[in-house]
Design an enzyme around this catalytic site. Structure first.
Site, PDB file in Angstrom:
ATOM      1  N   HIS A 364       0.312  -0.776  -0.084  1.00 11.06           N
ATOM      2  CA  HIS A 364      -0.674   0.405   0.264  1.00 11.06           C
ATOM      3  C   HIS A 364       0.909   0.957  -0.011  1.00 11.06           C
ATOM      4  O   HIS A 364       0.943   1.682  -0.858  1.00 11.06           O
ATOM      5  CB  HIS A 364      -0.738   0.000   1.375  1.00 11.06           C
ATOM      6  CG  HIS A 364      -1.642  -1.817   1.994  1.00 11.06           C
ATOM      7  ND1 HIS A 364      -2.527  -2.028   2.317  1.00 11.06           N
ATOM      8  CD2 HIS A 364      -1.764  -2.219   0.139  1.00 11.06           C
ATOM      9  CE1 HIS A 364      -3.198  -2.674   2.461  1.00 11.06           C
ATOM     10  NE2 HIS A 364      -2.358  -3.601   0.867  1.00 11.06           N
ATOM     11  N   ARG A 471      -7.101   0.831 -11.259  1.00 12.55           N
ATOM     12  CA  ARG A 471      -7.387  -0.816 -10.883  1.00 12.55           C
ATOM     13  C   ARG A 471      -8.501  -0.416  -9.359  1.00 12.55           C
ATOM     14  O   ARG A 471      -7.703   0.312  -7.943  1.00 12.55           O
ATOM     15  CB  ARG A 471      -6.125  -1.023 -10.100  1.00 12.55           C
ATOM     16  CG  ARG A 471      -4.949  -1.248 -10.944  1.00 12.55           C
ATOM     17  CD  ARG A 471      -3.439  -1.375 -10.114  1.00 12.55           C
ATOM     18  NE  ARG A 471      -2.910  -2.290 -11.650  1.00 12.55           N
ATOM     19  CZ  ARG A 471      -1.620  -1.868 -11.984  1.00 12.55           C
ATOM     20  NH1 ARG A 471      -1.413  -0.128 -12.381  1.00 12.55           N
ATOM     21  NH2 ARG A 471      -1.037  -2.123 -12.805  1.00 12.55           N
ATOM     22  N   ARG A 507     -11.360  -0.867 -14.132  1.00 11.91           N
ATOM     23  CA  ARG A 507     -11.376  -2.648 -13.726  1.00 11.91           C
ATOM     24  C   ARG A 507     -12.346  -3.076 -12.509  1.00 11.91           C
ATOM     25  O   ARG A 507     -11.728  -2.572 -11.162  1.00 11.91           O
ATOM     26  CB  ARG A 507      -9.947  -2.480 -13.846  1.00 11.91           C
ATOM     27  CG  ARG A 507      -9.749  -4.920 -13.794  1.00 11.91           C
ATOM     28  CD  ARG A 507      -8.576  -5.148 -14.070  1.00 11.91           C
ATOM     29  NE  ARG A 507      -7.137  -4.211 -12.530  1.00 11.91           N
ATOM     30  CZ  ARG A 507      -6.236  -4.643 -11.997  1.00 11.91           C
ATOM     31  NH1 ARG A 507      -5.586  -5.822 -13.408  1.00 11.91           N
ATOM     32  NH2 ARG A 507      -5.803  -4.692 -11.189  1.00 11.91           N
ATOM     33  N   GLU A 606      -4.989 -11.778 -19.904  1.00 13.49           N
ATOM     34  CA  GLU A 606      -3.370 -11.756 -18.893  1.00 13.49           C
ATOM     35  C   GLU A 606      -2.951 -13.240 -18.670  1.00 13.49           C
ATOM     36  O   GLU A 606      -2.250 -13.572 -17.755  1.00 13.49           O
ATOM     37  CB  GLU A 606      -3.875 -11.399 -17.388  1.00 13.49           C
ATOM     38  CG  GLU A 606      -4.199 -10.139 -17.263  1.00 13.49           C
ATOM     39  CD  GLU A 606      -5.201  -9.982 -16.181  1.00 13.49           C
ATOM     40  OE1 GLU A 606      -4.257  -9.104 -15.232  1.00 13.49           O
ATOM     41  OE2 GLU A 606      -6.148  -9.904 -15.499  1.00 13.49           O
ATOM     42  N   ASN A 629       1.937  -7.999 -16.941  1.00  7.32           N
ATOM     43  CA  ASN A 629       2.662  -8.430 -16.081  1.00  7.32           C
ATOM     44  C   ASN A 629       2.362  -9.801 -15.844  1.00  7.32           C
ATOM     45  O   ASN A 629       2.859 -10.212 -15.009  1.00  7.32           O
ATOM     46  CB  ASN A 629       2.160  -7.373 -14.443  1.00  7.32           C
ATOM     47  CG  ASN A 629       2.729  -5.909 -14.859  1.00  7.32           C
ATOM     48  OD1 ASN A 629       3.436  -5.641 -15.484  1.00  7.32           O
ATOM     49  ND2 ASN A 629       1.274  -4.970 -13.639  1.00  7.32           N
ATOM     50  N   ASP A 630       0.698  -9.291 -15.745  1.00  8.34           N
ATOM     51  CA  ASP A 630       0.691 -11.036 -15.149  1.00  8.34           C
ATOM     52  C   ASP A 630       1.171 -12.133 -16.709  1.00  8.34           C
ATOM     53  O   ASP A 630       1.667 -13.361 -16.545  1.00  8.34           O
ATOM     54  CB  ASP A 630      -1.049 -11.026 -15.167  1.00  8.34           C
ATOM     55  CG  ASP A 630      -1.332 -11.470 -13.900  1.00  8.34           C
ATOM     56  OD1 ASP A 630      -0.693 -11.872 -12.909  1.00  8.34           O
ATOM     57  OD2 ASP A 630      -1.921  -9.913 -13.424  1.00  8.34           O
ATOM     58  N   ARG A 640       6.259 -12.671 -10.741  1.00  6.10           N
ATOM     59  CA  ARG A 640       6.279 -11.559 -11.104  1.00  6.10           C
ATOM     60  C   ARG A 640       6.594 -11.101  -9.656  1.00  6.10           C
ATOM     61  O   ARG A 640       7.176 -10.052  -9.528  1.00  6.10           O
ATOM     62  CB  ARG A 640       5.063 -10.989 -12.099  1.00  6.10           C
ATOM     63  CG  ARG A 640       3.869 -11.351 -10.683  1.00  6.10           C
ATOM     64  CD  ARG A 640       2.144 -10.537 -11.547  1.00  6.10           C
ATOM     65  NE  ARG A 640       1.872  -8.945 -11.357  1.00  6.10           N
ATOM     66  CZ  ARG A 640       1.022  -8.243 -11.212  1.00  6.10           C
ATOM     67  NH1 ARG A 640       0.069  -9.473 -11.920  1.00  6.10           N
ATOM     68  NH2 ARG A 640       1.343  -7.045 -10.731  1.00  6.10           N
ATOM     69  N   CYS A 677      -1.417  -2.474 -21.030  1.00  7.62           N
ATOM     70  CA  CYS A 677      -1.671  -2.182 -19.712  1.00  7.62           C
ATOM     71  C   CYS A 677      -0.927  -1.919 -18.450  1.00  7.62           C
ATOM     72  O   CYS A 677      -1.288  -1.880 -18.086  1.00  7.62           O
ATOM     73  CB  CYS A 677      -3.150  -1.352 -19.044  1.00  7.62           C
ATOM     74  SG  CYS A 677      -3.393  -3.022 -18.259  1.00  7.62           S
TER      75      CYS A 677
HETATM   76  C1  PEP Z   1      -1.151  -6.816 -15.621  1.00  6.00           C
HETATM   77  O1  PEP Z   1      -1.519  -8.270 -14.876  1.00  6.00           O
HETATM   78  O2  PEP Z   1      -0.240  -6.154 -16.338  1.00  6.00           O
HETATM   79  C2  PEP Z   1      -2.025  -6.017 -14.986  1.00  6.00           C
HETATM   80  C3  PEP Z   1      -1.788  -4.757 -15.534  1.00  6.00           C
HETATM   81  O3  PEP Z   1      -2.455  -5.752 -14.048  1.00  6.00           O
HETATM   82  P1  PEP Z   1      -2.269  -5.899 -11.903  1.00  6.00           P
HETATM   83  O4  PEP Z   1      -0.676  -5.475 -12.562  1.00  6.00           O
HETATM   84  O5  PEP Z   1      -3.018  -5.319 -11.692  1.00  6.00           O
HETATM   85  O6  PEP Z   1      -1.583  -7.295 -11.499  1.00  6.00           O
HETATM   86 MG    MG Z   2      -3.008  -8.669 -13.459  1.00 10.93          MG
END
Ligand code: PEP
Ligand code: MG
Length: 747
Positions: A364, A471, A507, A606, A629-630, A640, A677
């Site tokens: 956070h 988010r 989202r 994702e 990212n995922d 990750r 994103c």
């Molecule tokens: C992602 O997975 O790229 C994403 C934008 O979602 P988060 O990072 O919140 O999992």
């Molecule tokens: Mg994600």
């Protein structure tokens, strides 16, 4: 009644204090301590080993080993019995040292003739400082009482080291907290800042660990514990009105504050000659050492509670602490072990940077720091014990490096870097209003990622076209309680209002994996990233998602609304989620609320599975957004959150880029709008590659928009496409080297 052992222990401490009081240099004091301890413990040898650097211990004083070995004998952490004590932070007690695990023969010390070995760690609040050892020829194991006595001496040594009692030429010990130190941590928010240390929890300084009058110290401890209990009771009273989670924590506190065994241990320390505060700190150190070994999350939490209570007790006993602590300096750089978002928000926006000893990218604190756009470095091991209020500090969030009390060379190099960053920022603001049109005439739309109200002002300052990813879980994460539908609706309304007509992609809740809500029972899962998270939770427990969808519909109040579902791994999940939305719309209509007419419902891509979904899926979604990212962690099977493997695979790996290209092609064939994103969209090299592969919309941290746009403006995507193509033809693993060469030749 004091036992004989206790009296002996007190006598030894009394003699140590007399020795300390003499106006001698550091080495003479160390020599005196080993000689007094050996006599008191009736051993032939007593030695003090102190850390030279993180990995090396040095023999700094000895009674009984060869004098020539002092400052000559060194060992690595983990090497020999002494190294083992230091590495594990645990006592080694053996009657037969030469055959004990890890024994290393050191001829220069004449050690082989000593059979018994007792080594205890010298540590202050979990920070290892060295090892105190006694040895004897007679083969015997040391008793519990003897161990205890040596631990008390080690505690006094630790306090004296902190107070600088052993500094001096002969001892070759430099004063603590005066040298430049560099910390290498993790990057949680980029940027660079310079300022003065401001400790979240200032260290309590114990000026005298040795007591004259144990009765008086017992009384002081007992009074302080009473005061602590009263304050915990009143906290409990106050939190009763509030949320049940906080009450639970407070009750655990109360249990500890009344714990007989904790108090008994401290009384025992006092009866051996320590002051009340030194006793508290001794037990706190032991608890911290245990904490470092405990893997169980619940137990760790409880040990953290105990740590917090010890801090409170120390503040009561010494009158030092938060409330009486230092005023906030100019350009404060906050240093903390860890910090909650509420506490951080309390400090306000004056902070120039934050450095945490623990923390994580998804924490956070990281969310708030990102919103404030101030550098945040996490996992800076040891910083809370090394830094003092007011120390000069330079935080390089670009590389995750922190310079504490930097020397002149570092200082001037750092300032050059800051100047460069400022120049770059100026350059970026001059192109804020320009479209990101490449040299070959493609225009890429750049959006920003957000999650807190505090992010919204960046919509204008960064030049983003809209919010490509909002988010929503961040709002849930920064609270202690589940927000109500009305609260959510009013929050989303404020978001839409500040966006002032720009598109915001909301989202729906993406919880689970690393995002654990404080008020939801954590799930014990073998592999949370592959577990019950995001849309899976939303569909299995639809109450929360329904409430959120309703709040979004109400917030839109007839204006356009864009919603995206996270972590869609197969077609049915999207259909079911969309059906929930349609139901929510119908319900709202029935209740007489105005519902939006212009609605877009998209999905995040994702998981690799959904890239291979039937065409019908691509046709049914209003848009797709790649959550890189995922997606990347699943593509390479590399967690990750795991620092060990996270950076192992390059986003510009040819296989990954080919995969992205396939997704772009499928979207083109089915006329599905696509964006990206994940964090990679905010990295200039990655961004130009994505654009070259056909992605026309990217969403990133607001601070990345300038650098990405500036890169796109000077790039011909056809050239980048050629580089990708050639790398693929040549069988390269990654496009990065070729791309970097091309850039270097171009600039
Ligand atoms: C992602 O997975 O790229 C994403 C934008 O979602 P988060 O990072 O919140 O999992
Ligand atoms: Mg994600």
């Amino acid at each position: 009644m004091a036992t004989g052992i206790e009296t002996e222990s007190r006598k030894l401490l009394g003699r140590l204090r007399d020795a300390m009081a003499q106006d001698s240099d550091g080495q003479a004091r160390l020599d005196k301590i080993v000689s007094l301890t050996a006599t008191s413990m009736r051993t032939e040898v007593c030695s003090i080993y102190l850390f030279r650097d993180e990995e090396t211990l040095e023999l700094c004083a000895t009674e009984g080993l060869k004098a020539e070995a002092v400052h000559e004998t060194r060992m690595r952490l983990g090497e020999g019995l002494v190294g083992r004590v230091a590495k594990l932070g645990k006592i080694v007690n053996t009657a037969d040292a030469p055959s004990a695990k890890g024994f290393r023969y050191m001829p220069e010390t004449g050690e082989e003739i000593f059979s018994s070995f007792l080594g205890v760690p010298i540590q202050r609040l979990g920070e290892p400082l060295g090892v105190l050892v006694v040895q004897s020829k007679e083969a015997r194991e040391f008793s519990e009482d003897e161990i205890y006595a040596l631990e008390v001496v080690a505690m006094v040594l630790a306090e004296m080291t902190e107070l600088g009692a052993f500094v001096g030429e002969g001892a070759a010990l430099s004063a603590r907290h005066t040298q430049p130190v560099m910390f290498r941590g993790g990057i949680a928010q980029e940027g660079a800042a310079e300022g003065s240390v401001y400790l979240h929890e200032p260290r309590v300084v114990i000026t005298d660990p040795i007591a004259d009058d144990p009765h008086r110290e017992m009384e002081r401890l007992s009074e302080a514990v009473d005061q602590l209990r009263v304050s915990v009771d009143s906290m409990l009273q106050n939190s009763k009105v509030g949320d049940p989670e906080q009450t639970k924590v407070m009750e655990a506190y109360r249990m500890f504050a009344n714990s007989r065994s904790w108090i008994r241990r401290m009384e025992e320390d006092i009866s051996r000659g320590l002051t009340a505060e030194a006793a508290v700190e001794k037990e706190q150190s032991a608890a911290r050492a245990r904490m470092a070994q405990v893997a169980d999350a619940y137990l760790r939490e409880r040990l953290t509670d105990l740590d917090d209570l010890s801090n409170r007790l120390l503040r009561i006993l010494t009158g030092q602490g938060k409330d009486t602590g230092a005023a906030m300096p100019d350009k404060p750089v906050l240093i903390a072990r860890n910090i909650g978002p509420g506490e951080l928000l309390d400090y306000g926006r004056d902070l120039k940077a934050i450095v945490l000893e623990e923390g994580s990218v998804g924490s956070h604190a990281a969310i708030v720091a990102r919103a404030w756009a101030i550098p945040l470095v996490i996992n800076a091991k040891g910083i809370t014990t090394e830094a003092l209020n007011g120390d000069q500090i330079m935080v390089d969030g670009e590389q995750g490096i922190v310079h504490l009390r930097p020397d002149d060379t570092v200082r001037s190099a750092f300032r050059d870097k800051m100047a460069m960053l400022t120049k770059a920022q100026e350059r970026y603001s001059s192109i804020r209003e320009r479209a990101a049109t490449t040299l070959n005439g493609d225009t890429i739309s750049l959006h920003m990622n957000a999650g807190l109200m505090a992010d919204l002002p960046s919509l204008n300052s960064s030049g983003a076209e809209g919010v490509g990813l909002f988010r929503t879980e961040l709002q849930f994460l920064v609270r202690n309680q589940m927000p109500s539908r009305t609260e959510l609706a009013s929050l989303y309304e404020r978001v839409l209002k500040s966006a002032n007509g720009k598109r915001v992609v909301f989202r729906t809740l993406d919880i689970g994996s690393d995002k654990v809500l404080p008020y939801m029972k954590p799930q014990e899962e073998p592999n949370p990233a592959l577990g019950w998270r995001a849309i899976r939770v939303g569909l299995d427990k639809p109450g929360m998602m329904r409430m959120q969808l309703q709040a979004l519909i109400r917030a839109a109040n007839g204006k356009p609304l864009t919603i995206m579902f996270p972590f869609i791994a197969q077609f049915d999940e999207f259909r079911a989620a969309r059906a929930e939305f349609e139901k929510a719309m119908a319900r709202e209509r029935k209740l007489g609320h105005i519902v939006p007419e212009d609605v877009e419902i998209g999905a995040m891509l994702e998981t690799p599975s959904i890239a291979f979904a039937p065409n019908a899926f691509f046709e049914e979604v209003d848009f797709l957004s790649i959550g890189g990212n995922d997606l990347k962690q699943f593509f390479f099977a590399a967690d990750r959150e795991n620092e060990r493997v996270r950076r192992r695979y390059d986003t510009l790996n040819v296989s990954f880029l080919s995969f992205i290209e396939q997704i772009v092609d499928r979207c083109n064939e089915t006329n599905t709008p696509l964006s990206f994103c994940g964090e990679d969209a905010g990295r200039p090299l990655e961004a130009v590659c994505f654009a070259a592969l056909g992605l026309q919309s990217l969403s990133m941290r607001p601070a990345s928009i300038g650098p990405v746009k500036s890169m796109l403006l000077k790039t011909d995507l056809n050239e980048v496409r050629d580089i990708i193509h050639t790398a693929r033809e040549n069988g390269e693993q990654s496009v990065r080297p070729a791309l970097k060469d091309w850039m270097a030749n171009r600039d």
